[in-house]
Design an enzyme around this catalytic site. Structure first.
Site, PDB file in Angstrom:
ATOM      1  N   GLY A  96      -5.207  -6.762   9.468  1.00  0.00           N
ATOM      2  CA  GLY A  96      -5.053  -7.745   8.398  1.00  0.00           C
ATOM      3  C   GLY A  96      -3.647  -8.277   8.260  1.00  0.00           C
ATOM      4  O   GLY A  96      -3.304  -8.865   7.229  1.00  0.00           O
ATOM      5  N   SER A 111       0.803  -1.230   0.000  1.00  0.00           N
ATOM      6  CA  SER A 111       0.000   0.000   0.000  1.00  0.00           C
ATOM      7  C   SER A 111       0.832   1.274   0.000  1.00  0.00           C
ATOM      8  O   SER A 111       0.276   2.365  -0.109  1.00  0.00           O
ATOM      9  CB  SER A 111      -0.936   0.010   1.215  1.00  0.00           C
ATOM     10  OG  SER A 111      -0.186  -0.034   2.421  1.00  0.00           O
ATOM     11  N   ARG A 133     -11.168   1.163   6.900  1.00  0.00           N
ATOM     12  CA  ARG A 133     -10.325   2.215   6.327  1.00  0.00           C
ATOM     13  C   ARG A 133     -10.530   3.483   7.139  1.00  0.00           C
ATOM     14  O   ARG A 133     -11.644   3.779   7.585  1.00  0.00           O
ATOM     15  CB  ARG A 133     -10.684   2.499   4.867  1.00  0.00           C
ATOM     16  CG  ARG A 133     -10.582   1.326   3.931  1.00  0.00           C
ATOM     17  CD  ARG A 133      -9.175   0.832   3.733  1.00  0.00           C
ATOM     18  NE  ARG A 133      -8.380   1.671   2.846  1.00  0.00           N
ATOM     19  CZ  ARG A 133      -7.131   1.397   2.500  1.00  0.00           C
ATOM     20  NH1 ARG A 133      -6.530   0.337   2.977  1.00  0.00           N
ATOM     21  NH2 ARG A 133      -6.477   2.201   1.673  1.00  0.00           N
ATOM     22  N   HIS A 186      -3.152   0.006  11.989  1.00  0.00           N
ATOM     23  CA  HIS A 186      -3.611  -0.593  10.724  1.00  0.00           C
ATOM     24  C   HIS A 186      -2.942  -1.948  10.495  1.00  0.00           C
ATOM     25  O   HIS A 186      -2.380  -2.218   9.432  1.00  0.00           O
ATOM     26  CB  HIS A 186      -3.334   0.347   9.551  1.00  0.00           C
ATOM     27  CG  HIS A 186      -4.242   0.114   8.381  1.00  0.00           C
ATOM     28  ND1 HIS A 186      -4.530   1.085   7.456  1.00  0.00           N
ATOM     29  CD2 HIS A 186      -4.933  -0.982   7.971  1.00  0.00           C
ATOM     30  CE1 HIS A 186      -5.349   0.607   6.536  1.00  0.00           C
ATOM     31  NE2 HIS A 186      -5.609  -0.656   6.834  1.00  0.00           N
ATOM     32  N   GLU A 243      -3.607   8.527   8.548  1.00  0.00           N
ATOM     33  CA  GLU A 243      -2.412   7.762   8.905  1.00  0.00           C
ATOM     34  C   GLU A 243      -1.300   7.961   7.866  1.00  0.00           C
ATOM     35  O   GLU A 243      -1.610   8.145   6.672  1.00  0.00           O
ATOM     36  CB  GLU A 243      -2.752   6.277   9.063  1.00  0.00           C
ATOM     37  CG  GLU A 243      -3.368   5.614   7.846  1.00  0.00           C
ATOM     38  CD  GLU A 243      -3.814   4.192   8.149  1.00  0.00           C
ATOM     39  OE1 GLU A 243      -3.276   3.286   7.499  1.00  0.00           O
ATOM     40  OE2 GLU A 243      -4.687   3.991   9.013  1.00  0.00           O
ATOM     41  N   ASP A 301     -25.779  -3.049   4.048  1.00  0.00           N
ATOM     42  CA  ASP A 301     -24.969  -3.036   2.834  1.00  0.00           C
ATOM     43  C   ASP A 301     -25.874  -2.644   1.670  1.00  0.00           C
ATOM     44  O   ASP A 301     -26.432  -3.509   0.993  1.00  0.00           O
ATOM     45  CB  ASP A 301     -24.338  -4.411   2.600  1.00  0.00           C
ATOM     46  CG  ASP A 301     -23.252  -4.378   1.532  1.00  0.00           C
ATOM     47  OD1 ASP A 301     -23.513  -3.812   0.449  1.00  0.00           O
ATOM     48  OD2 ASP A 301     -22.152  -4.912   1.776  1.00  0.00           O
ATOM     49  N   ASP A 343      -8.343   0.537  14.442  1.00  0.00           N
ATOM     50  CA  ASP A 343      -7.148   0.070  13.747  1.00  0.00           C
ATOM     51  C   ASP A 343      -6.814   0.953  12.550  1.00  0.00           C
ATOM     52  O   ASP A 343      -5.685   0.946  12.079  1.00  0.00           O
ATOM     53  CB  ASP A 343      -7.346  -1.383  13.280  1.00  0.00           C
ATOM     54  CG  ASP A 343      -6.117  -1.941  12.592  1.00  0.00           C
ATOM     55  OD1 ASP A 343      -5.052  -1.984  13.249  1.00  0.00           O
ATOM     56  OD2 ASP A 343      -6.206  -2.322  11.413  1.00  0.00           O
TER      57      ASP A 343
END
EC number: 1.1.1.290
Length: 375
Positions: free
Chosen positions: A256, A49, A211, A253, A236, A150, A231
């Protein structure tokens, strides 16, 4: 004979040389340092990323394939790649299980710490994609009442299992798992805005492991909650110090970042590149993988929530990540934030853990439902 090719790969991609070396010459570089000069003779670019993939990086290069081993897409200019016939592959879903385990582990920890029972709580999942579906499965296994929000899926599936956002925000626990988008009918930037957060009550728990920017951080600071688990941060590596101080668990973050999630991302991109170049994948790299963790033995207490907590504590402890960033003052030190992410301690996902069967068949079934191996 396979033509000589060059691959430039972020050095944070695990098992890069083991996976990709039979495809060509592998050049590993820190993701933030990769520039056009490095790509002059490159045929493929593999990133995480920290590399901004756009015209400024790729113009006047021969790169024909870009692979991203992470799920976020905001570091890649996809229209540019499409316009220039550069194939793009993103390892969507590679870290979904890791993130879902982060969320559930934190909820079990909170339940033990604050002395409540998860099966008596409602959980709203905002965004039910790769991660949200796995959070749903695990939460239902723990007996929670799960509510789903959703809008894209609700429209597509014409299903009444989805509820609107306002009703979702009435749940005891709210966790967001949408992508970050700023345009379109379902834009998620500041989805939980000042107006939405005014609906939150002091007894509720709010989680962002999706995110930064999905929840308006300035509004969040002024929102009284029972607990915050954070997180992902809006700016950031600049962590909002006021929100950081209000978090029960604050991590940089890394939800994952289980080793198996990183391996999955690497392998997914590797297989996509093999297909792009019409080369058969080679599985010999697997011999370099670490052995599974030692078996977990458990003395049951008779309380399934406490027993699950005891198992999860032997797999991953998010409170240790929280303690590490507070001890190192990562909130104000960008280099330490990046260093912690790059040198993140190894932990394995639940399916890699073997638990010795207990005398309680119901508890064994719960472990199996959560993804553990039983031996």
């Amino acid at each position: 004979m396979t033509p000589s090719r060059t691959l430039v790969i972020d050095d944070a991609v695990p098992y890069a040389k083991e996976l990709f070396s039979h495809l060509g010459n592998v050049i590993s570089l820190p993701g933030k340092e990769i520039n056009t000069e490095h790509l002059q003779n490159a045929d493929a670019l593999i990133v995480r990323s920290r590399t901004q993939v756009n015209s400024a990086l790729l113009e006047h290069t021969n790169v024909s394939f870009v692979g991203s081993t992470v799920v976020g897409l905001d570091h890649v200019d996809q229209p540019y790649l499409k316009e220039n016939a550069i194939e793009f592959y993103s390892a969507q879903g590679c870290n979904a299980n890791s993130v879902s385990e982060y969320v559930i582990t934190n909820l079990v920890n909170l339940a033990i710490e604050k002395k409540f029972t998860l099966s008596e709580k409602s959980l709203a999942i905002i965004g039910v994609g790769h991660v949200g579906k796995l959070v749903e499965k695990k939460a239902r296994a723990l007996g929670m009442t799960v509510l789903l929000n959703d809008p894209p899926r609700a429209r597509q599936e014409m299903s009444d299992e989805f509820i609107d956002l306002d009703n979702a925000l009435k749940s005891d626990i709210i966790t967001v798992h949408t992508p970050l988008t700023k345009t379109g009918q379902d834009a998620t930037f500041h989805l939980l805005s000042t107006d939405k957060l005014k609906k939150i009550q002091p007894h509720q728990i709010l989680i962002n492991a999706a995110r930064g920017g999905i929840i308006d951080e300035q509004a969040w600071i002024n929102t009284p909650t029972e607990s915050n688990i954070i997180d992902c941060w809006e700016n950031e590596p600049n962590i909002n110090p006021d929100l950081y101080n209000q978090a029960d668990i604050a991590t940089p973050h890394i939800a994952g970042h289980a080793l198996d999630a990183k391996i999955a991302g690497s392998e997914m991109v590797y297989r996509a590149l093999c297909q792009h170049w019409q080369i058969s994948p080679d599985d010999s790299w697997r011999r370099f993988l670490p052995p599974p963790p030692p078996p977990i033995s458990l003395s049951l207490t008779g309380n399934h929530q406490e027993d699950i907590h005891n198992v999860l504590q032997q797999c991953y402890r998010p409170e240790e990540d929280d303690a590490a960033i507070r001890a190192n003052n990562i909130v104000v030190t960008h280099k330490k934030y990046e260093y912690y992410r790059r040198h993140y301690p190894i932990h394995r996902e639940w399916p890699q853990h073997r638990v010795i069967k207990t005398p309680d068949p119901t508890f064994n079934n719960l472990l199996y439902s959560l993804g553990f191996q039983l031996i």
